[in-house]
Write an enzyme that holds these catalytic residues in place. Structure first.
Site, PDB file in Angstrom:
ATOM      1  N   HIS A 191       0.806  -1.218   0.000  1.00  0.00           N
ATOM      2  CA  HIS A 191       0.000   0.000   0.000  1.00  0.00           C
ATOM      3  C   HIS A 191       0.840   1.270   0.000  1.00  0.00           C
ATOM      4  CE1 HIS A 191      -3.354   2.625   1.725  1.00  0.00           C
ATOM      5  NE2 HIS A 191      -3.903   2.038   0.686  1.00  0.00           N
ATOM      6  N   LYS A 193       2.874   4.464  -1.288  1.00  0.00           N
ATOM      7  CA  LYS A 193       2.714   5.355  -2.447  1.00  0.00           C
ATOM      8  C   LYS A 193       3.972   6.235  -2.520  1.00  0.00           C
ATOM      9  CE  LYS A 193      -1.322   3.537  -2.039  1.00  0.00           C
ATOM     10  NZ  LYS A 193      -2.561   4.202  -1.687  1.00  0.00           N
ATOM     11  N   ASP A 198      14.604  10.656 -10.207  1.00  0.00           N
ATOM     12  CA  ASP A 198      15.936  11.200  -9.935  1.00  0.00           C
ATOM     13  C   ASP A 198      16.073  11.513  -8.443  1.00  0.00           C
ATOM     14  OD1 ASP A 198      16.599  10.848 -12.580  1.00  0.00           O
ATOM     15  OD2 ASP A 198      16.192  12.935 -13.148  1.00  0.00           O
TER      16      ASP A 198
END
Length: 531
Positions: A191, A193, A198
């Site tokens: 889960h 995110k 870079d």
């Protein structure tokens, strides 16, 4: 919750065409200030640094951290701004792109096209994507997240493109065989995110699909820091090394999943206990403040490093014993707010799926803060509103949990201090209807107008988040006035489209929750899953 996402019939347009918006008066955002000479309870004046000290002392022992300038953090406001920023960063990539998400929408051809264009134009760029195996293959052999991504490997080769699918060790054997898809996601998911390009990274609660780019409100913080980005890149890579590898295939599904010999643990489907043991050896050192591999690549002058970023992880299903850092950090912050000197502080807490872990609920109720706001989604802004099957029961389940919280506020005699607000912008499934998925915590110190502390990331702060899912978050502690102002603005704009909900509101007939919902909640708990 039973599942993380349900089918939604939203337009592919990035900005819904709704006509002019009538701007409602902005609700009171719980900002307040005291004269600089004032102090709580008549004590001596206290500086912001002094008031932050009780927080950071223990946080330094809980989690790794980096000192950066508050100017290195940008707060994005809308789904469209999030999507456009992500696209721009991908187009500008020179070395690497790494994306950790629950899933990428199976119809996200535009995002995939942007990734493909960058890989074609810049042969030095490498791409690594980590999603969840259950959610990423749910529709297979029909088009799925995995089948959408597999052609990138075919075109650019496994040396440049790596697609990984994480599978929970909690769903094996007979349980995996017999529990239906969609419901089986209740036993644990990847889960996190993390959207890194870079030396910059966006931390959010948003997944990578059309609704999260158009009409699903979340939070999005862009960190322009080599050190912070490198840390989360290491976390992404560690979990990827504990995941299945995707390869393109001529099979009906368009892909195959294999467990490479180079993985640092046996497959969770074959030997879940040994998988957890090896995962613990790999991850425990990464998340410990004593052993985390911290880089020192940022060139920000020392005198401008006015902001601490505590990098938090909740990896309970991969650690035995569990040494995750998010729950201890959040618990410490809330416990500190229970001290008398913080009686004139304020806080805002939000969760799209309102079901805080019981311990957090107790700590929220026990803070000394005189002003507090809880924001959650109204039933009509819940992503599962009127969805088919069992998931359609979820909005009522969260309504029941919110009602219990308001009742607990009353029982603790905190009615004058803690307010529950529901967020609604139209109705899910109707033109211009939005859903609400934001989660986080903001803390404003006594004598301050804007927050000095915020928590941003993937966690929903539920029992499930702290036992079943993989979560990544950042706890920001700052003395930078510009960043504090941006956090204050964020705290306020998330209260647009909200209204106060009281015990009387929950007593109305249309708010009553039926026996079917209560039974479904009990069954999920008995089976070992969680909302």
């Amino acid at each position: 919750m039973l599942v993380r996402s349900a089918s939604r019939c939203y337009s592919k347009l990035r900005v819904p065409v709704c006509g002019p918006r009538v701007q409602a008066s902005r609700p009171q955002c719980r900002r307040f200030s005291m004269p600089s000479s004032a102090a709580p309870h008549g004590g001596p004046p206290t500086s912001s640094a002094g008031m932050l000290a009780p927080f950071v002392g223990e946080l330094d022992r809980i989690a790794p951290s980096f000192k950066i300038s508050g100017s290195q953090i940008q707060v994005l406001q809308t789904p469209t701004e999030f999507y456009e920023t992500l696209q721009d960063k991908i187009r500008g990539a020179e070395r690497r792109i790494f994306l950790s998400t629950l899933y990428i929408g199976k119809s996200e051809k535009e995002l995939i096209a942007t990734l493909r264009e960058t890989l074609r134009a810049k042969p030095n760029v490498k791409l690594s994507i980590l999603t969840d195996a259950l959610r990423g293959t749910r529709e297979a052999p029909e088009p799925s997240c995995a089948s959408l991504l597999a052609p990138l490997i075919a075109e650019f080769g496994p040396e440049r493109v790596e697609i990984r699918l994480y599978h929970t060790p909690n769903l094996t054997g007979l349980r995996k065989k017999h529990i239906p898809k969609r419901i089986n996601e209740g036993w644990g998911l990847q889960h996190m995110k993390l959207y890194g390009v870079d030396d910059e990274i966006i931390l959010s609660g948003a997944n990578l699909s059309s609704d999260y780019f158009t009409n699903r409100q979340d939070r999005y913080h862009l960190f322009s820091s080599r050190d912070v980005t490198e840390y989360y890149s290491n976390l992404h890579g560690a979990v990827a090394s504990l995941s299945f590898l995707v390869s393109p295939s001529d099979s009906p599904s368009g892909f195959e999943m294999t467990w490479p010999e180079t993985n640092l643990a046996p497959s969770p489907l074959k030997d879940p206990k040994q998988f957890v043991s090896e995962s613990t050896s790999l991850l425990a050192g990464l998340i410990s403040p004593k052993t985390a591999p911290l880089t020192a690549q940022d060139d920000t002058p020392a005198e401008k490093r006015d902001t601490s970023i505590y990098v938090l992880s909740q990896l309970s299903q991969l650690l035995s014993p569990d040494t995750s850092t998010e729950l201890p950090a959040v618990t410490h912050v809330l416990r500190t707010l229970s001290l008398p000197q913080y009686a004139n502080s304020s806080w805002t807490f939000t969760a799209g799926y309102f079901n805080p872990a019981p311990s957090l609920t107790q700590h929220l109720l026990s803070t000394a803060s005189s002003k507090a706001t809880v924001i959650t989604a109204s039933p009509q802004a819940n992503g599962f509103y009127k969805s088919p099957g069992v998931s359609g029961l979820l909005p009522d389940a969260y309504t029941l949990l919110a009602r219990r919280f308001v009742r607990a506020v009353h029982q603790h005699k905190r009615d004058s201090a803690i307010t529950l607000r529901e967020w609604r912008k139209g109705t899910v499934g109707e033109p211009c209807g939005w859903t609400y998925h934001a989660k986080g915590l903001w803390v404003t110190l006594p004598e301050n107008e804007n927050p000095s502390i915020t928590l941003v990331g993937s966690s929903n702060y539920t029992k499930r988040s702290y036992s079943l899912d993989l979560e990544a978050n950042a706890l920001i502690v700052t003395e930078n006035e510009g960043l504090k102002k941006r956090l204050g603005d964020e705290q306020c704009w998330l209260q647009d489209n909200t209204s106060v909900v009281t015990r009387d509101d929950f007593a109305k007939t249309e708010r009553r929750v039926g026996l079917r919902v209560r039974i479904a909640m009990m069954i999920v708990q008995l089976l070992g899953g969680a909302l």
